[in-house]
Structures are given as C-alpha cells and as structure tokens.
Scaffold this motif. Structure first.
Motif, PDB file in Angstrom:
ATOM      1  N   GLU A  84       1.888   9.937  14.483  1.00 28.99           N
ATOM      2  CA  GLU A  84       2.375   9.094  15.574  1.00 28.99           C
ATOM      3  C   GLU A  84       1.576   7.811  15.708  1.00 28.99           C
ATOM      4  O   GLU A  84       2.129   6.736  15.779  1.00 28.99           O
ATOM      5  CB  GLU A  84       2.293   9.866  16.902  1.00 28.99           C
ATOM      6  CG  GLU A  84       3.353  10.930  17.049  1.00 28.99           C
ATOM      7  CD  GLU A  84       4.584  10.411  17.759  1.00 28.99           C
ATOM      8  OE1 GLU A  84       4.415   9.540  18.620  1.00 28.99           O
ATOM      9  OE2 GLU A  84       5.693  10.862  17.446  1.00 28.99           O
ATOM     10  N   GLY A  85       0.248   7.983  15.737  1.00 25.03           N
ATOM     11  CA  GLY A  85      -0.604   6.832  16.007  1.00 25.03           C
ATOM     12  C   GLY A  85      -0.379   5.712  15.023  1.00 25.03           C
ATOM     13  O   GLY A  85      -0.386   4.543  15.379  1.00 25.03           O
ATOM     14  N   LYS A  86      -0.136   6.088  13.782  1.00 27.93           N
ATOM     15  CA  LYS A  86       0.003   5.117  12.723  1.00 27.93           C
ATOM     16  C   LYS A  86       1.165   4.163  12.991  1.00 27.93           C
ATOM     17  O   LYS A  86       1.152   3.014  12.603  1.00 27.93           O
ATOM     18  CB  LYS A  86       0.223   5.881  11.419  1.00 27.93           C
ATOM     19  CG  LYS A  86      -0.225   5.135  10.207  1.00 27.93           C
ATOM     20  CD  LYS A  86      -0.168   6.048   9.017  1.00 27.93           C
ATOM     21  CE  LYS A  86      -0.064   5.221   7.755  1.00 27.93           C
ATOM     22  NZ  LYS A  86       0.244   6.028   6.602  1.00 27.93           N
ATOM     23  N   ASN A 130       8.791   5.272   2.893  1.00 26.01           N
ATOM     24  CA  ASN A 130       9.274   4.397   3.959  1.00 26.01           C
ATOM     25  C   ASN A 130      10.574   3.729   3.531  1.00 26.01           C
ATOM     26  O   ASN A 130      10.737   3.364   2.381  1.00 26.01           O
ATOM     27  CB  ASN A 130       8.249   3.296   4.248  1.00 26.01           C
ATOM     28  CG  ASN A 130       6.958   3.864   4.784  1.00 26.01           C
ATOM     29  OD1 ASN A 130       6.936   4.954   5.341  1.00 26.01           O
ATOM     30  ND2 ASN A 130       5.880   3.126   4.604  1.00 26.01           N
ATOM     31  N   PRO A 154       0.807  -1.222   0.000  1.00 23.47           N
ATOM     32  CA  PRO A 154       0.000   0.000   0.000  1.00 23.47           C
ATOM     33  C   PRO A 154       0.838   1.268   0.000  1.00 23.47           C
ATOM     34  O   PRO A 154       0.349   2.329  -0.349  1.00 23.47           O
ATOM     35  CB  PRO A 154      -0.808  -0.108   1.299  1.00 23.47           C
ATOM     36  CG  PRO A 154       0.008  -0.990   2.180  1.00 23.47           C
ATOM     37  CD  PRO A 154       0.833  -1.882   1.308  1.00 23.47           C
ATOM     38  N   ASP A 155       2.096   1.163   0.404  1.00 20.23           N
ATOM     39  CA  ASP A 155       2.901   2.363   0.571  1.00 20.23           C
ATOM     40  C   ASP A 155       4.146   2.311  -0.301  1.00 20.23           C
ATOM     41  O   ASP A 155       4.720   1.251  -0.532  1.00 20.23           O
ATOM     42  CB  ASP A 155       3.352   2.509   2.034  1.00 20.23           C
ATOM     43  CG  ASP A 155       2.175   2.615   2.973  1.00 20.23           C
ATOM     44  OD1 ASP A 155       1.266   3.402   2.677  1.00 20.23           O
ATOM     45  OD2 ASP A 155       2.160   1.889   3.980  1.00 20.23           O
ATOM     46  N   PHE A 168       2.429   3.581  16.005  1.00 21.88           N
ATOM     47  CA  PHE A 168       2.427   3.296  17.431  1.00 21.88           C
ATOM     48  C   PHE A 168       2.833   1.867  17.722  1.00 21.88           C
ATOM     49  O   PHE A 168       3.820   1.597  18.394  1.00 21.88           O
ATOM     50  CB  PHE A 168       1.040   3.584  17.979  1.00 21.88           C
ATOM     51  CG  PHE A 168       0.882   3.282  19.429  1.00 21.88           C
ATOM     52  CD1 PHE A 168       0.287   2.097  19.818  1.00 21.88           C
ATOM     53  CD2 PHE A 168       1.339   4.167  20.384  1.00 21.88           C
ATOM     54  CE1 PHE A 168       0.147   1.818  21.155  1.00 21.88           C
ATOM     55  CE2 PHE A 168       1.192   3.885  21.721  1.00 21.88           C
ATOM     56  CZ  PHE A 168       0.599   2.712  22.103  1.00 21.88           C
ATOM     57  N   SER A 169       2.063   0.937  17.171  1.00 24.47           N
ATOM     58  CA  SER A 169       2.260  -0.446  17.575  1.00 24.47           C
ATOM     59  C   SER A 169       3.625  -0.949  17.141  1.00 24.47           C
ATOM     60  O   SER A 169       4.215  -1.794  17.780  1.00 24.47           O
ATOM     61  CB  SER A 169       1.170  -1.328  16.995  1.00 24.47           C
ATOM     62  OG  SER A 169       1.252  -1.300  15.606  1.00 24.47           O
ATOM     63  N   ARG A 170       4.111  -0.406  16.036  1.00 25.48           N
ATOM     64  CA  ARG A 170       5.398  -0.900  15.580  1.00 25.48           C
ATOM     65  C   ARG A 170       6.490  -0.485  16.541  1.00 25.48           C
ATOM     66  O   ARG A 170       7.381  -1.243  16.875  1.00 25.48           O
ATOM     67  CB  ARG A 170       5.684  -0.358  14.188  1.00 25.48           C
ATOM     68  CG  ARG A 170       6.808  -1.095  13.516  1.00 25.48           C
ATOM     69  CD  ARG A 170       7.006  -0.635  12.113  1.00 25.48           C
ATOM     70  NE  ARG A 170       7.241   0.790  12.030  1.00 25.48           N
ATOM     71  CZ  ARG A 170       6.434   1.630  11.435  1.00 25.48           C
ATOM     72  NH1 ARG A 170       5.329   1.197  10.873  1.00 25.48           N
ATOM     73  NH2 ARG A 170       6.705   2.904  11.391  1.00 25.48           N
ATOM     74  N   ARG A 171       6.396   0.759  17.000  1.00 27.31           N
ATOM     75  CA  ARG A 171       7.458   1.203  17.886  1.00 27.31           C
ATOM     76  C   ARG A 171       7.350   0.529  19.243  1.00 27.31           C
ATOM     77  O   ARG A 171       8.318   0.431  19.969  1.00 27.31           O
ATOM     78  CB  ARG A 171       7.437   2.724  17.998  1.00 27.31           C
ATOM     79  CG  ARG A 171       8.281   3.334  16.893  1.00 27.31           C
ATOM     80  CD  ARG A 171       8.449   4.795  17.066  1.00 27.31           C
ATOM     81  NE  ARG A 171       7.340   5.512  16.442  1.00 27.31           N
ATOM     82  CZ  ARG A 171       6.457   6.197  17.128  1.00 27.31           C
ATOM     83  NH1 ARG A 171       6.533   6.263  18.431  1.00 27.31           N
ATOM     84  NH2 ARG A 171       5.502   6.816  16.489  1.00 27.31           N
ATOM     85  N   GLU A 172       6.154   0.096  19.559  1.00 29.05           N
ATOM     86  CA  GLU A 172       5.978  -0.642  20.805  1.00 29.05           C
ATOM     87  C   GLU A 172       6.801  -1.931  20.774  1.00 29.05           C
ATOM     88  O   GLU A 172       7.246  -2.445  21.776  1.00 29.05           O
ATOM     89  CB  GLU A 172       4.494  -0.985  20.949  1.00 29.05           C
ATOM     90  CG  GLU A 172       4.094  -1.356  22.340  1.00 29.05           C
ATOM     91  CD  GLU A 172       3.517  -0.169  23.075  1.00 29.05           C
ATOM     92  OE1 GLU A 172       2.484  -0.328  23.670  1.00 29.05           O
ATOM     93  OE2 GLU A 172       4.112   0.911  23.057  1.00 29.05           O
ATOM     94  N   ASN A 173       6.989  -2.456  19.591  1.00 27.19           N
ATOM     95  CA  ASN A 173       7.648  -3.762  19.425  1.00 27.19           C
ATOM     96  C   ASN A 173       9.148  -3.679  19.524  1.00 27.19           C
ATOM     97  O   ASN A 173       9.834  -4.114  18.633  1.00 27.19           O
ATOM     98  CB  ASN A 173       7.356  -4.303  18.013  1.00 27.19           C
ATOM     99  CG  ASN A 173       5.978  -4.855  17.941  1.00 27.19           C
ATOM    100  OD1 ASN A 173       5.359  -5.056  18.962  1.00 27.19           O
ATOM    101  ND2 ASN A 173       5.512  -5.097  16.741  1.00 27.19           N
ATOM    102  N   ARG A 174       9.661  -3.092  20.517  1.00 25.39           N
ATOM    103  CA  ARG A 174      11.122  -3.052  20.402  1.00 25.39           C
ATOM    104  C   ARG A 174      11.729  -4.197  21.165  1.00 25.39           C
ATOM    105  O   ARG A 174      11.082  -4.783  22.023  1.00 25.39           O
ATOM    106  CB  ARG A 174      11.629  -1.715  20.868  1.00 25.39           C
ATOM    107  CG  ARG A 174      11.651  -1.510  22.336  1.00 25.39           C
ATOM    108  CD  ARG A 174      11.762  -0.034  22.559  1.00 25.39           C
ATOM    109  NE  ARG A 174      10.423   0.482  22.729  1.00 25.39           N
ATOM    110  CZ  ARG A 174      10.155   1.347  23.690  1.00 25.39           C
ATOM    111  NH1 ARG A 174      11.085   1.780  24.470  1.00 25.39           N
ATOM    112  NH2 ARG A 174       8.921   1.804  23.842  1.00 25.39           N
TER     113      ARG A 174
END
Lengths: 275, 691, 337
Positions: free
Chosen positions: B681-683, B624, B590-591, B685-691
């Motif tokens: 940011e929100g977009k 990206n 998509p990107d 979010f979850s990815r950065r949570e995965n560290r």
C-alpha cells in the motif's frame, strides 16, 4: 543562506537520534540532537543522509523556539527512507542544512491564517503552527484543515487537540466515511469555504499532495484571497539541496534554493506546474 | 588522464568510444567522432557503459559451492576442481554429456578458444550460445539462400539509400545508431516503410506503417511478392542470371493474392500493394529485420521470405541495396563466425565436412567429433539425462531462455555446472563453481559488429582484483585437463583463427587500428568487404525457397485472449546483468511493465500503474500496466529485462524446427488486475492521493 | 598593453616541458582513428597545435562524468577533493567562455568544493580559433573565435609564432620566469593577429542569432506542435547534455561494499530523462518527452539570460555533432529564426 560548513557543501554532519516515535505504520518521527550552530525556521528542510543508501530532502517539523531536538517526520516511500526507517535511537543520521527558504509568517501578523494540510503535508506546517501558537497574539483567527485518507493515517493526533485548546479552529477530515471516526469527512477542499476567516485579507499555508495543493490554491483564489497570500511548499526530487544538481529545477527556479516555499503568485508566474 | 579507444559492449552496432581513465579509475566515456557507425553519437547505454565495470558487486574471486553454500577459493583450487569434475563427467558419461555455452558478450578470441576447448579438449560439438535465441534463423535461413548469414551492407551506406523497409525491428531503441542513419536517410528524402505491430519510434517517421498481426510476416511478404510478380516488377535478368528455383517459389507465392494476405495479416490490401510497388521500383532499397522476424517458430521461413523478396527485385549485391539482419549482441556476429555453434567450426565450416574437420584436427592435434552437437535449447531439455555437466560463459539462460522455470529445473538436475561471469547472475547462483571474468574495459580482443566489422577492443584498466580474462581462464582450464593452450596474448589466438577461417584470413590485430575490417577478408592484402554478394552469391546461385504461411504455435483462445510479444526497451539490455547495475539506466525503468492498448485497458478497467497479473499456460508474472496506443488492440508487450518479473516464465518454448529458435514474439496470455497486498500500500500511496 | 607577448613556435615545446614539471599537461592529440582527444601529453611534439575541436568538452577536467566524492567506512568519512595541478593547452575560446559561466554557477555563496578544488588547480591555455568547424557558431554569441577577457593565456597562431595574451594572474605566472622566451609584440604581430581573426570570421558557415529565437519564444510564437515534432526525434541518449560545456546537472549515488564501506560519487545526469525528476511513488513530473525537450531549450534560451545575463550556449556545436535525432540547438535555432 551562507555555506558555513567549511568542510564542504555536500558533507553531512552526524546527528544522533534521541528518540523514534511510530506515528503510523509507515511514518516515523525522528528526534535528532541539534548540531552546533544549527538555526532554522519553519518551512526549511534538511538533506537526510545515510552512507551507503543516499540522501533525501526532509522538511523539518519541529520549531526551534519550542523543541530541543530537530524533528523529522519520515514516510517510508523509497530506498533511502526505508533505510532511515531501520534506524533506532542511538544511531546517527547525516544531515545537511537547514536548507531552503522559510514561510514568510511575519507578513501575516495581524491577519487571519488558514492552514491546509493533506497527509504527510502536516509535517512542514506543524513547525509553523507551533510557532504561530507561540506568537498567538500576533495573529487574527487561526484555522486548520487537516485531511487524511483513513483515521489510522492521521499524524500528531494528540497534538492537534492541543492546538484546538490553544484557539485553533480545527477541521480534521478523512477522505471516505467510516464508523470509528468522529470528525469530518470529505476532501480538504470541501471544507475551505466553511472557514470563518477573512479570505480577502488572510493568509493560507498549504502543504500536501500536488493535486490537493493545486485545488486548494485555486479554490482560495476564487474565494478572494490574493495570490501573494496563498503560500505553499513544494516537493521535488533533489540530490544536492543547494541549487547545483539541477533535479528540482523548474522554469528558471530551483525548489531547493528559491523555495521550497512559494506563493501562488510565484507559482503562476513561473508556471511551476505540478505533476 | 588517458583516453582509450574501444568498442561499446552493448548492442550489435559496435559504436566506437573512448574510455577515460584517471589513476586506474574510469571517469567517463565519449564517442568516437570519426567512427563510421556512430559518428560522434552514442545512445544512453553507451554513454553509461562504464559504470558497471568498477561496481562493487563484481565477482572478485572464484567461488566453489560446498554443501549448497558458496565458499571463496583460490584460482588454483577452483580451476583444479573444475577440471577434475569435468574430466570425471567426461570419463563416466562420455564427452557428449558436457554442454558448453559460449557468449556473444565475449570477444572473438574467447569464442574461438571456447569452441576449441569444447571440440579439442572436451571432445564434443555441444557448443552453442545465445544466437540460438536471436538470429539462429538468420544464420540457417540465409545460409540456404545466399550461403552467408550476415548483414549484406554497411551501416554508413544507409544514409544514401532511397527506400528503407524495416520489418520486425524497433531500430531507434534497439540499434539507436542505425536508427540515426535511417533518420538521416529519411531527412535526405528516402522512403521509410515499417512493418511492426507496435507503433515504435521509428514507425512515426515511416511513410507507411504496416501493423500486421504478430507472426504473419510470411503472409505479408508473400502478399508483397505476389503483387511484384503480378505487376511485372520482377527483375527477370537477375532472377535468370543469379538465382535458381524461381518456378517452385512462384507457385507458392501465387497462392497469396492480396485479399488472402489482407485476411491473414490484417493489413489493408492497398497498403501491401503500395509497399510492394515502392520497394520494387526504387533501386537503392535496403531491407532491415531483427527479432520480429527471427523469434518465431517460422523464424527460418520468415528470413527466407525476406531473402526471396530481395532476390526477386535484385536488391542485393550493390552498395545501399541489400538484406540486413540487425544482430543484437555486441559480438553475436563474431561468436557465430568463430563457430560457437553445434554444427560448424569458425567461418561456418561444417563439422560434417571431412576436409574441414581434417584441417582443424591437424591444426589442433586432436581427434574431433563429427556429429553436430546439441543446440542450447536442446541441451536444457537433455539436462540430467544425456547432459550431465555444463560450462556457461557469460550468459544468463535462467532469465533469457523461454519457459524459464523449465531451464532452472534443468540446471538443477546437472551434476556439475561451471559459470563464468562478471556478476553473480541468476544462473551463477545455481552453479557448482563460479569463475570471475572481466569486462570489456579490462581485456584485449576483437568484437564483430552487425555489419561484419571486426574491431579491436583495448584494455583500459587493470582487471578488478582477482578476476581473469575469459581467454586466460579457458586456457588455464584446458591445461589442467591435459591439453596445453599456450597463448601469450589475444592476437596470437586471432592469428590461429585467421589461419583456420577463410573469411577471417586477413583479420589480424595489427590491421584493425582504423575502425577494423569487414569480413570476408580472405588475405593479408585484402581491405575487407563493405557489401556482400557482389556478382555472385557466396554459395554461387541464390536459391528461391518456396514458403507457405504457418500460424504461430499458440493461438489466442477464451482462456488466454491476448497475444503477448516481448522485446527490449532503450534503457535496458537483455537480462540486465550490466545495465541494471547502472544507476541512470536503472532509475529510468526500474520496474517491469506491460504495454496494453487503451481500448483493451478500458474493457478490463485498467489504468496506467495498476498491478496486473499476466499469465500463460506456463506461468504468471505480476507487472505494472502501461496504457498506450503503441501496442495495438489484442496485443500486449512486455520487456524481458526484469528478473523480478521475468517474462520468460510465461513465453512459449515452441521451437522453429530447423533453427531451434523459440517463439518469443507470440504466445497467448490472460490479463487480470491484482489487488495490492497491504505491505505494498505505502508504495503507491502518493500516487493514489493524486486523484 | 604590457601583458601581450610573442612566442616563437620553436620555443613552445621547451616552455611546455618546463610547465609540465609542476603540473599534468593535458592537450589535444590525434588518436589512431583520426579523432582529436584531450589527454595527458607524453610526447609534446605529438600535440595538435591548430586548435582543433574536441569531443567531449573540457568540462570533464573540472566536473568529470564520474567523480568520487567521499569514501566512508566504520571509521569515518574521507573527502576526496582532487587537488592535482593541471595545465590544459589548446582549448577553444567557446570552452573558455563556458568555463567562466561554470565558475559563476559552481562558485558564489554556495561554493561547490569539488569543482572549485579542481578549478583552482587548473590553468587553461586557449587558442584563438583560426579554423572554425562547419558546426561552430560562437561568432554570433560573442564567445569566440577569440576572446577579449576571461582567459588565463590566449594564443593566436601567426604562422611561425604565437601572439600570447595574458588575461589573469595565473596566466602571467606561467610566463614569469620564462621571459627570455617571450618577446614584446610589434606592429607586424598585431597586424597579423588582426588578419587571422578576420579570416577566421569569414570561415563560419552558421550565422545564428539566439536572441531572435528567445524573442520568438517569449512572444509565444513557438507552438507546442513545434516542440512536439522536436521531441518525437529525441532518442533519449542524453548526448546533448553530456557534451554541452555548460550543462551542470548531476546525480549522486552511493556504492556500498562489505562492512559498511563504500563510496559516494556523482555522475553526470540529464534532464532529458523522465527519471530525472521522479519523485517518491513513481510520480513523474516530466513524463512526456516534450516537457523535457522544452525544459532543456528554455533553460538555455530563456532562463540562463535571466540568471546570468548570457545564453546557456557558447556555440561550440557539439550537440550538432552528437545528437542522433538532429535536434540540436543550432538546427532548432535555424528552424525558428
């Protein structure tokens, strides 16, 4: 879980939005009028649907013994959730469910219970936490570690205080130190071994980002908690929620019908690796 | 339930497929099992090529822009208005003030009509199409060398060849079904050699993968030919009997000994020598190239170097031996064949050739212009000046042309713009009038695939309400401009084209039922040509053309230290008008992203998924990061499908001097990380949570 | 046995014509380019009767590549169940075996109403294979060339006549009312049938035992490097899944038109794509090709047996034909066995 909806497996029923509460800038709590014969337990989810946008699985955050409405905690993360965020009280959301299995909380009767939540992972656990408080005397010690990234992202802040008053040993933590925060700092996993529960016999219910879940499950099992007692709920891409579309399928198990609640023992057995 | 046999609308492979129809709704597709190209397979785009056809976003009625807003209109009103305005421009500024863009996505019949419309009705040779941007260097380059610019062999010959030399083609992703034949050949023991800076999927199966620097193809090929000459691997008989100008050519090649070739290309001399020996000594050697060769300011030079190489080793004129440009669009070969080019009529008959012009004039009953017209790139340069109106059929130059902001500006300067398309494309947004056309599933006609196979397209469903086939629109418009075009059906147009086009002489609809015919097919009793240049080249003797190495137009420097090369990915197609409305394809990619080598990424502190700003002297896009060793150090790769990050905002519009093809494959860029804005940011979010 | 009959080939067109009055008759036709395609039959005499292989599998009649599920508008929602009656003639045994498994998958407690409404209205007339293709390997899986149970009507071509076996009430219903066309079989008919099947068995070129492959995988004897080499040849076309008569995955999408009108539909989907499992925020649980190739093979070879007691493969050989990278299940099984 029988298909009671004679009209069709994939046909959502309309549920009117009674109230919408902004929890954080990108998370909203929706209170929906409960459709007839909608009986659910903690851990189950619904497929929330908007005609023209699509469907997403959302875990139920309310507790049927306590709340009148069905409450869904929705973070704006994609196309459908953004469309959901545009809805207001009086509008309707299509829902299908309740779907999936539930937390096996009866197993923990008489035992200590540890809840570990990260970010929006508090949503499915809230349903269980409120139920456990309702049946407080059936359990031993109860503790909750709830981690967020920043103070503004903490969900259900007033309610956590209520839980504290009801005898839950509460650890609120945020990832990075900052001034306007009075509770703890650091990742949730750094707080696990400080809990005064019995790890050998107690139960843990975990929900949060995959990496956090994996780390927490690993740490708990190192602390002596049996793998069967470590229970989590898994997030997966889903289109149907009833074990047909195949998106959530992983190593012989469907997250939607065999889960979303799994024990660490099951996850290890089936190699349901998280990303 | 009906199943209609037709041709895939995506790439130049021209795979056969069935469209499944139930109650006028397309319920799916399936591959044709006996088809010589796809043999029961399809790529992901082919499998999903039906979804956009009945998409709700299809244009369903003509739109006329009044006071900057599109208003729904009737066909009569729109056609009258279009005719009136085109005539007005023609009267005021002359016929050469109107430019036509035909389409490689449309059928041969429609391209033929478009060219007839342009030359006989409007009276200008200003007609071109997107082949200018992909294989104009092939058409020009090979015409000089052989007399004909098309694939010399057939796709199903690939399986039995012994050496496959693939240069500048990401075959498994861009022509998946040709890639399938290549893999089959490798499985049967053929040697695969790939020359590509990027480590593409096909390169993983190569015996030798040459990762030369972008834009150094001439040096690489000259280096190879230097080895072939020095080691006595030249087929002297062939050179003597069938070619000319060897001596001049030899002198230039002698200037490229291996050490110099190595220095320019960055490829170790031993590898060049090995490849040269393998290619020259094995007899059934096929050379394949694609955009990696053509989209350079030296595009024509690159093509001619390839031609030199095959003539030097006599690898042409036999089955499984030849030079094979892989054409991109489903009908780009046909659009060129049908003369949707500024300098030739159908069958590459020159507009400057009096005899040819006479023939067309008498057939069409109109005086035809004799001076070659403007190319696509030149039309946009002259927009607002000598070009006042344009008629664009099924193309989206705003995304596909280099330095896209320049194209947008140019279009805005036009007095009048007609766009004929199936969806509201970015170009259509700028139009004065938009005419809704139909897709491959709703009309009859023929497509010519990359191996010169003219195949019949069959109407599977009724056109979505309100849309009209392109050939009907053109004939209606022509009628309103005072030139009657009376065609009852597309086979009548083909009949006329066959009459006027020697290489299509025997190509008539009723002869195309069994997987079509491959041109040249001069007469009704001719069964088509599977491989070309047998016994003699189209132009008689093949010409060696001495080629010197010229570096790319824009070298890297301190401000812009990376080379940007562009291309496609397997899930998307060109500007995405069709594929990005297909849920499966859009979901996969998509990107937009930029591929960057891990070493470069580390030095810039970049991780996969980071937002990066890629800028050149012409503009900036934000994409990206995708850190991968597919792309070598110093080079970055961006696909050009994404309108929200249109890489052609930054590509270099420098042109090949003869073919006028832009240098999409090399430009200098700078890369810098971008701090995400708060609302983004929100977009993540979850990815950065995965560290 | 009472539900065995003999039908003369002369009488077949008449019988089919009568059946067609009540249902859409779908059967194998030879298209202009020589392919066999299943589509609605206009001229019964054009049907190809020697049980040819077709691409794609007949699952498309029960679970089409694109199926509209609901139409929605301001006024409400309409369910678009397909209730059209269909009789599909000339299906191979492997496909009938696949449909039996699909019935179990889509049926049961959570019944897929779209599949089942098509299924209930579709009858299959299968033909025992007397000419298996070089790609076929059903004989090793017990899913062909002829079946003992699980069919509606099974025909065996005996030259000038068919031996007809009825395996379900639906099957018998198609014969009832036409008993004047169907004779009772004699010993010679049974002898001929036996010979046809025997000779069919001898034609198979592939002998594949998936059980050996399963055991090998379970014993951990198939290293990741093997799957890596398989994945490197994957073109990500999705053909294996689209062609497989047993693959059931789908995607659901909404098409919105003006005035909040629109359609919700499902489309075939493929676990071979990385976006198949993509979660919010671009998290890709199966980002690497090897994960997806393994997923497909393990599902077919390990988890189907666990869940249904049968392999997720009926040996139809369609993936062998369609896979551009030549990494179909038969090739893989041959490499591992």
């Amino acid at each position: 879980m029988k298909n009671k909806n004679k009209k069709g497996l994939y046909l959502p029923v309309d549920a009117k939005i009674n109230d919408v509460i902004d929890l954080t800038p990108d998370v909203k709590l929706y209170k929906l009028r409960k459709p007839q014969s909608f009986f659910y337990s903690p851990g189950q989810f619904v497929m929330a649907s908007i005609w023209g946008a699509g469907e997403v699985p959302i875990s139920i955050t309310s507790t049927s013994e306590i709340h009148q409405d069905i409450e869904l905690c929705i973070r704006k993360a994609g196309f459908v959730t953004s469309a959901l965020h545009r809805l207001n009280p009086g509008d309707s959301i299509g829902i299908r469910g309740p779907l999936g299995n539930r937390f096996p909380f009866e197993d923990a009767y008489g035992k200590d219970v540890l809840f570990i939540a990260g970010g929006i992972g508090i949503a499915p656990l809230r349903s269980l936490i409120n139920l456990v408080i309702e049946k407080r005397k059936n359990f031993g010690k109860i503790a909750l570690i709830y981690g967020s990234k920043t103070p503004t992202e903490v969900l259900f802040m007033p309610e956590t205080q209520n839980w504290k008053e009801n005898g839950i040993d509460l650890t609120l933590t945020i990832d990075v130190e900052c001034k306007e925060w009075e509770c703890s700092f650091g990742l949730v996993t750094e707080h696990i071994n400080r809990q005064s529960i019995s790890f050998e016999s107690g139960y843990a219910f975990i929900c949060g980002p995959h990496v956090m879940i994996n780390a927490a499950m690993h740490d708990l099992s190192l602390l002596g908690m049996p793998a069967e007692n470590i229970i989590t709920t898994i997030e997966a891409h889903m289109k149907c929620g009833v074990g047909k579309c195949g998106h959530c399928y992983s190593d012989g198990r469907y997250v939607c019908t065999d889960g979303p609640v799994f024990s660490y023992a099951e996850i290890r057995e089936f190699g349901m690796a998280s990303p | 339930m009906k199943k209609i046999s037709t041709v895939c609308p995506y790439c130049g492979c021209g795979c056969g497929l069935y469209v499944h129809v139930e109650k006028d709704i397309i319920t799916g597709v399936s591959p044709v099992r006996n088809h010589p190209v796809n043999k029961g397979s399809l790529c992901v785009k082919g499998w999903n090529c039906f979804e956009f056809v009945q998409h709700p976003g299809r244009l369903k009625y003509p739109l006329i822009k009044k006071d900057g807003v599109f208003k729904k209109s009737s066909w009569d009103e729109a056609l009258d208005w279009t005719a009136e305005n085109l005539l007005k421009v023609k009267e005021k500024f002359g016929p050469d003030s109107i430019g036509m863009l035909s389409s490689a996505k449309c059928t041969n019949e429609e391209n033929f009509l478009m060219m007839k419309f342009s030359r006989a009705v409007v009276g200008t040779n200003n007609i071109d199409h997107c082949a200018r941007l992909c294989h104009s260097s092939t058409v020009g380059g090979l015409a000089k060398a052989f007399g004909s610019g098309a694939m010399t062999n057939s796709i199903d010959e690939i399986d039995s060849s012994r050496v496959l030399f693939v240069i500048g083609s990401n075959t498994t992703e861009q022509h998946p079904m040709i890639g399938m034949h290549m893999l089959d050949a490798v499985d049967r023991g053929a040697t695969l050699i790939v020359a590509d800076p990027r480590k593409t999927q096909i390169a993983e199966f190569a015996k030798i993968h040459l990762r030369h620097r972008c834009g150094t193809d001439v040096a690489l090929l000259n280096g190879m030919m230097n080895v072939i000459i020095n080691e006595g691997l030249v087929d002297l008989d062939f050179v003597r009997r069938r070619t000319e100008n060897f001596d001049d050519f030899e002198k230039i090649v002698m200037r490229y000994p291996l050490d110099i070739a190595e220095k320019i290309t960055g490829v170790p001399a031993v590898d060049i020598r090995r490849v040269a020996r393998i290619y020259a000594t094995e007899k059934r050697s096929m050379l394949f190239y694609s955009m990696g060769i053509t989209q350079h300011i030296t595009g024509v030079d690159n093509v001619r170097s390839c031609a030199n190489l095959v003539m030097l080793t006599a690898h042409i004129g036999l089955p499984m031996t030849g030079l094979n440009p892989l054409r991109g669009q489903n009908n780009v070969q046909g659009a060129c064949d049908m003369g949707a080019l500024p300098d030739v009529y159908s069958g590459y008959q020159k507009v400057t050739d009096k005899k040819a012009r006479k023939k067309f004039e008498s057939a069409w009953g109109a005086k035809l212009p004799s001076v070659p017209g403007r190319t696509l790139t030149e039309m946009f340069d002259a927009a607002g000046g000598e070009i006042r109106a344009m008629y664009i059929m099924g193309e989206n130059p705003v995304i596909s042309d280099p330095d896209a902001s320049h194209v947008t500006e140019a279009i805005k300067k036009l007095d009048f713009l007609v766009v004929q398309d199936i969806f509201m494309s970015d170009t259509a947004e700028l139009a004065s009038v938009v005419l809704p056309a139909v897709t491959f599933a709703e009309k009859d006609g023929t497509f010519t695939n990359t191996e010169r196979r003219v195949q019949k397209l069959k109407k599977a469903i009724r056109p979505v309400c309100g849309a009209m086939p392109d050939w009907r629109i053109i004939s209606e418009l022509s009628k309103r401009m005072g030139y009657e075009m009376e065609y009852g059906a597309t086979h009548e147009i083909m009949e006329e084209a066959a009459l006027l086009t020697p290489s299509y002489g025997g190509i008539l609809h009723h002869r195309l039922n069994n997987f079509g015919l491959q041109w040249p097919c001069p007469g009704i009793d001719h069964s088509g040509t599977t491989f070309m240049h047998r016994k003699a080249f189209t132009k008689g003797m093949g010409s060696f053309i001495p080629i010197d190495f010229v570096p790319p137009a824009e070298p890297v420097d301190g401000d812009y230290p990376f080379i940007l090369t562009t291309g496609r990915i397997s899930f998307h197609y060109h500007t995405g008008t069709m594929c990005r409305r297909t849920s499966t394809l859009e979901r996969e990619e998509p990107d937009c992203f930029v591929e960057i080598n891990p070493a470069d990424a580390e030095s810039l502190g970049i991780k996969t998924h980071d937002r990066l700003s890629v800028s050149s002297r012409r503009g900036e896009i934000v994409v990206n990061a995708s850190v991968t060793d597919r792309t070598p150090e110093g080079i970055v790769f961006i696909p050009f499908h994404f309108r929200e990050a249109a890489v052609n905002l930054i590509t270099n519009p420098a042109l090949d001097p003869t073919a006028k093809i832009p240098e999409y494959k090399v430009c200098a860029v700078n890369i810098a990380p971008v701090v995400p804005k708060p609302d983004e940011e929100g977009k993540f979010f979850s990815r950065r949570e995965n560290r | 046995m009472k539900d065995e009959f003999v039908l003369s080939k002369t009488n077949l067109p008449y019988w089919l014509r009568q059946l067609r009055k009540k249902a859409d008759l779908i059967g194998p036709l030879r298209s202009l380019n020589g392919d066999i395609i299943f589509s609605s039959i206009v001229n019964i005499h054009e049907m190809i009767l020697d049980c040819p292989a077709s691409i794609p599998s007949p699952k498309e009649f029960l679970f089409p590549q694109k199926e509209e599920m609901y139409k929605f508008s301001q006024k409400g929602v309409n369910t678009l169940n397909d209730n059209g009656k269909r009789i599909i003639f000339g299906v191979r045994s492997c496909d009938i075996s696949a449909i039996a498994l699909l019935d179990r998958f889509y049926g049961g407690l959570l019944e897929d109403d779209f599949y089942m409404s098509r299924r209930r209205n579709t009858c299959f007339i299968s033909i025992a294979c007397n000419n298996p293709d070089p790609t076929c390997f059903c004989s090793g899986l017990g899913t062909g060339p002829a079946l003992k149970t699980g069919f509606d009507l099974q025909f065996t071509d005996l030259g000038d006549r068919y031996l007809v076996q009825a395996g379900s009430r639906e099957g018998l219903r198609m014969i009832n009312g036409f008993m004047h066309l169907f004779l009772l079989p004699e010993k010679a008919d049974r002898d001929d049938q036996y010979e046809v099947l025997l000779s069919s068995q001898s034609i198979f070129e592939k002998r594949i035992t998936l059980e050996n492959v399963r055991q090998k995988i379970l014993a951990g004897k198939v290293p990741d490097s093997f799957w890596e080499s398989v994945a490197s040849r994957c073109f990500e076309c999705g053909g294996c899944v689209y062609e497989c008569p047993l693959c059931t995955c789908f995607n659901v999408i909404d098409w919105k038109e003006k005035d909040n009108k629109g359609t919700r539909m499902r489309l075939w989907d493929t676990c071979m794509f990385k976006g198949f499992t993509k979660m919010a925020g671009n998290v890709l649980p199966a980002g690497k090709k090897i994960m997806r190739t393994k997923r497909w093979y393990f599902h077919k070879l390990l988890y189907y047996p666990e869940q249904f007691g049968r392999f997720g493969c009926v040996g139809c050989g369609r993936c062998t034909i369609t896979c551009p990278g030549r990494i179909d299940i038969a090739t893989i099984a041959n490499k591992l066995d």
